[in-house]
Design an enzyme around this catalytic site. Structure first.
Site, PDB file in Angstrom:
ATOM      1  N   LYS A 181       0.853  -1.188   0.000  1.00 21.64           N
ATOM      2  CA  LYS A 181       0.000   0.000   0.000  1.00 21.64           C
ATOM      3  C   LYS A 181       0.886   1.234   0.000  1.00 21.64           C
ATOM      4  O   LYS A 181       1.474   1.600   1.017  1.00 21.64           O
ATOM      5  CB  LYS A 181      -0.902   0.012   1.231  1.00 21.64           C
ATOM      6  CG  LYS A 181      -2.228   0.791   1.051  1.00 21.64           C
ATOM      7  CD  LYS A 181      -2.098   2.258   0.748  1.00 21.64           C
ATOM      8  CE  LYS A 181      -1.852   3.073   2.001  1.00 21.64           C
ATOM      9  NZ  LYS A 181      -1.854   4.560   1.677  1.00 21.64           N
ATOM     10  N   GLY A 234       6.685   5.170   8.475  1.00 20.70           N
ATOM     11  CA  GLY A 234       5.925   6.409   8.467  1.00 20.70           C
ATOM     12  C   GLY A 234       6.018   7.115   9.794  1.00 20.70           C
ATOM     13  O   GLY A 234       6.985   6.952  10.553  1.00 20.70           O
ATOM     14  N   SER A 235       4.989   7.877  10.122  1.00 25.29           N
ATOM     15  CA  SER A 235       5.011   8.693  11.325  1.00 25.29           C
ATOM     16  C   SER A 235       4.754   7.873  12.576  1.00 25.29           C
ATOM     17  O   SER A 235       4.146   6.794  12.532  1.00 25.29           O
ATOM     18  CB  SER A 235       3.961   9.799  11.224  1.00 25.29           C
ATOM     19  OG  SER A 235       2.653   9.259  11.339  1.00 25.29           O
ATOM     20  N   GLY A 239       2.078   4.926  13.163  1.00 22.29           N
ATOM     21  CA  GLY A 239       2.673   3.668  13.597  1.00 22.29           C
ATOM     22  C   GLY A 239       1.988   3.088  14.821  1.00 22.29           C
ATOM     23  O   GLY A 239       1.819   1.868  14.941  1.00 22.29           O
ATOM     24  N   GLU A 256       9.242   1.352  11.347  1.00 28.83           N
ATOM     25  CA  GLU A 256      10.292   2.382  11.226  1.00 28.83           C
ATOM     26  C   GLU A 256       9.576   3.716  11.252  1.00 28.83           C
ATOM     27  O   GLU A 256       8.861   4.076  10.315  1.00 28.83           O
ATOM     28  CB  GLU A 256      11.092   2.176   9.939  1.00 28.83           C
ATOM     29  CG  GLU A 256      12.409   2.947   9.935  1.00 28.83           C
ATOM     30  CD  GLU A 256      12.242   4.357   9.432  1.00 28.83           C
ATOM     31  OE1 GLU A 256      12.119   5.263  10.289  1.00 28.83           O
ATOM     32  OE2 GLU A 256      12.220   4.560   8.217  1.00 28.83           O
ATOM     33  N   CYS A 290      13.819  10.081   7.025  1.00 34.76           N
ATOM     34  CA  CYS A 290      13.681   9.651   8.416  1.00 34.76           C
ATOM     35  C   CYS A 290      15.006   9.698   9.167  1.00 34.76           C
ATOM     36  O   CYS A 290      15.031   9.935  10.374  1.00 34.76           O
ATOM     37  CB  CYS A 290      13.083   8.253   8.481  1.00 34.76           C
ATOM     38  SG  CYS A 290      13.926   7.039   7.453  1.00 34.76           S
ATOM     39  N   GLU A 389      10.198  15.622  15.189  1.00 32.17           N
ATOM     40  CA  GLU A 389      10.606  15.451  13.794  1.00 32.17           C
ATOM     41  C   GLU A 389       9.848  16.441  12.913  1.00 32.17           C
ATOM     42  O   GLU A 389       8.622  16.399  12.823  1.00 32.17           O
ATOM     43  CB  GLU A 389      10.339  14.017  13.326  1.00 32.17           C
ATOM     44  CG  GLU A 389      10.883  13.729  11.940  1.00 32.17           C
ATOM     45  CD  GLU A 389      10.682  12.282  11.533  1.00 32.17           C
ATOM     46  OE1 GLU A 389      11.623  11.684  10.994  1.00 32.17           O
ATOM     47  OE2 GLU A 389       9.571  11.749  11.742  1.00 32.17           O
TER      48      GLU A 389
END
Length: 489
Positions: A181, A234-235, A239, A256, A290, A389
């Protein structure tokens, strides 16, 4: 390559790839070129129905054929895939730049690295052995690494081509089937991977690609009870939701979730090399990385010199559309631009802005999603821009007086993905390697994005599990223990 346009009706819908077929969804969404803000594609908007069809297709392919293939056959399929990716290198790079806005030279690197993942895991597939265990004279015991089955892969918009290859190559090499996806902001190269996998000879259903919105397709995939493993990049916020969904089905996950990675500079650092790599690590893909080196922790004796050198380079950076191959391209969307600008405004309140801090002056860039490369100095350790971040071209500089303070600052965020240590003192470097709570430490260098052999993943809120390297192949298998009684009656 599809050119950007304002006329939606002229563009056909890029369809999902399920069971080796192009499948229409009931709706579609617009995909924008971040360099111009214009439409570049219409893409199938998959939902629960398409996700269920893709998982069912992957399960059928796994049970009927793929899990019974030999490691040699899977290795050969991966080698063919690498060759196909190299043959389409230019097309893939152009699509990646169109979809993400990154400079074209970076997109070519992504295409090359995507091919390298399949080459690397082709070699690993035939080296995936179990262990023979110590046992009694009448007992023979060993372990078998076996594929999970059907793996779901939810990948981000910053490196859609490279991260898709990074996650599906080891899964396929280990004998799994995949449902991929891609992020709705940048789905084009992931969809192209689905087509190229069929061209490379992967059986229908082994790789399925289902574009759509995260809240619809992503949520449906992470909650699907037909999955055996789930990988998400992703974020942190998303997550947490993915992990919650997977937990309800008792499905293992690899997460991650980003970072706030520091460069740590001591007085005996290499100025020219360090400055070059510090700048590269925060402006690559406009800081949407990231493992971006978004913090610079610098010893007080060299603080002013380092800041001056960074500012000098930042002021020379060229900003522009990805296809013009600038130093800095746009961020991915208007929403992300607003997020980055909001962090910059927060930074103005408690830190010293030394360069950048707004939108580019060039009127030709006005319709794209551009942000000036920005440096803040004297950034307090507990501030938002030091702690969170940003995912944009914003560099935060903080001074320190000794190694203890540097270690405390480096470890003082919720994240723990990467760190760069700059010193010629081997003993000091070894101490920091031990003390830093991160998944990757680089000494007198930074970032190994193209080094597919190096395990990649984080500590703390950066996630868990490892991608890249041989260790990733282990992530996509489960261990079966076997004990056979061989003694005579």
């Amino acid at each position: 390559m599809t050119m950007t346009t304002n006329r939606t009706e002229r563009l056909p819908v890029r369809q999902a790839i399920i069971g080796g077929e192009h499948i229409e969804a009931s709706d579609s969404f617009d995909d924008l070129d971040p360099s111009t803000g214009l439409l570049c594609a219409r893409v199938a908007r998959c939902g629960t129905e398409e996700i269920d069809l893709a998982v069912t297709s992957a399960r059928s392919a796994f049970e009927s054929d793929w899990r019974r293939t030999s490691p040699a056959d899977r290795a050969n399929a991966c080698r063919r895939m690498a060759a196909v990716l190299r043959a389409h290198r230019g097309e893939l790079a152009e699509l990646e730049t169109l979809d993400t806005g990154k400079p074209i030279r970076q997109a070519y690197v992504d295409a090359d690295v995507a091919a390298r993942y399949f080459e690397f895991y082709a070699g690993c597939a035939e080296a995936l052995f179990g262990d023979t265990l110590l046992s009694t004279p009448d007992l023979f015991a060993y372990t078998l690494p076996e594929p999970h089955g059907v793996c779901g892969h939810i990948v981000p918009w910053n490196y859609p081509l490279q991260v898709s290859a990074r996650t599906i190559a080891p899964a396929l090499a280990a004998g799994n089937c995949c449902v991929l996806k891609p992020a709705e902001e940048a789905p084009l190269t992931a969809l192209r991977l689905g087509d190229l996998a069929l061209e490379a000879g992967f059986p229908p259903g082994v790789l399925n690609v289902v574009p759509g919105y995260g809240a619809e397709a992503g949520a449906a995939l992470s909650a699907h009870d037909g999955l055996d493993h789930l990988a998400f990049t992703g974020s942190r916020a998303v997550g947490e939701m993915v992990m919650t969904s997977a937990a309800k089905n008792i499905v293992p996950v690899t997460l991650e979730l980003g970072g706030k990675s520091p460069h740590i500079l001591f007085p005996d650092f290499e100025p020219e090399r360090a400055i070059q790599l510090i700048v590269a690590s925060i402006v690559e893909h406009a800081g949407q990385n990231c493992s971006a080196g978004s913090r610079v922790l610098v010893h007080e004796d060299i603080h002013d010199m380092v800041v001056a050198a960074l500012v000098e380079v930042f002021k020379m950076l060229r900003i522009g559309a990805g296809r013009t191959d600038p130093d800095v391209g746009p961020v991915i969307s208007a929403k992300q631009r607003s997020r980055v600008l909001d962090y910059i405004e927060r930074g103005r309140r408690d830190s010293r802005l030394v360069t950048g801090g707004g939108l580019p002056d060039d009127p030709e860039l006005g319709d794209g999603f551009f942000v000036q490369p920005t440096i803040f100095d004297d950034v307090p350790p507990g501030s938002d821009i030091s702690h969170e971040e940003i995912f944009g071209p914003v560099l935060c500089v903080t001074g320190f007086s000794d190694a203890d303070e540097a270690i405390a600052l480096a470890n003082g965020t919720p994240y723990g993905l990467s760190a760069g240590v700059w010193t010629q003192n081997v003993g000091l470097a070894q101490r920091l390697i031990r003390e830093l709570r991160v998944g990757q430490v680089f000494v007198n260098n930074y970032s190994a994005a193209g080094a597919v052999e190096l395990p990649f993943g984080g500590y703390k809120k950066s996630g868990f599990g490892r991608e890249k390297g041989f260790q990733a192949l282990r992530e996509y298998t489960r261990c079966k223990a076997v004990a056979i009684r061989v003694g005579s009656e």
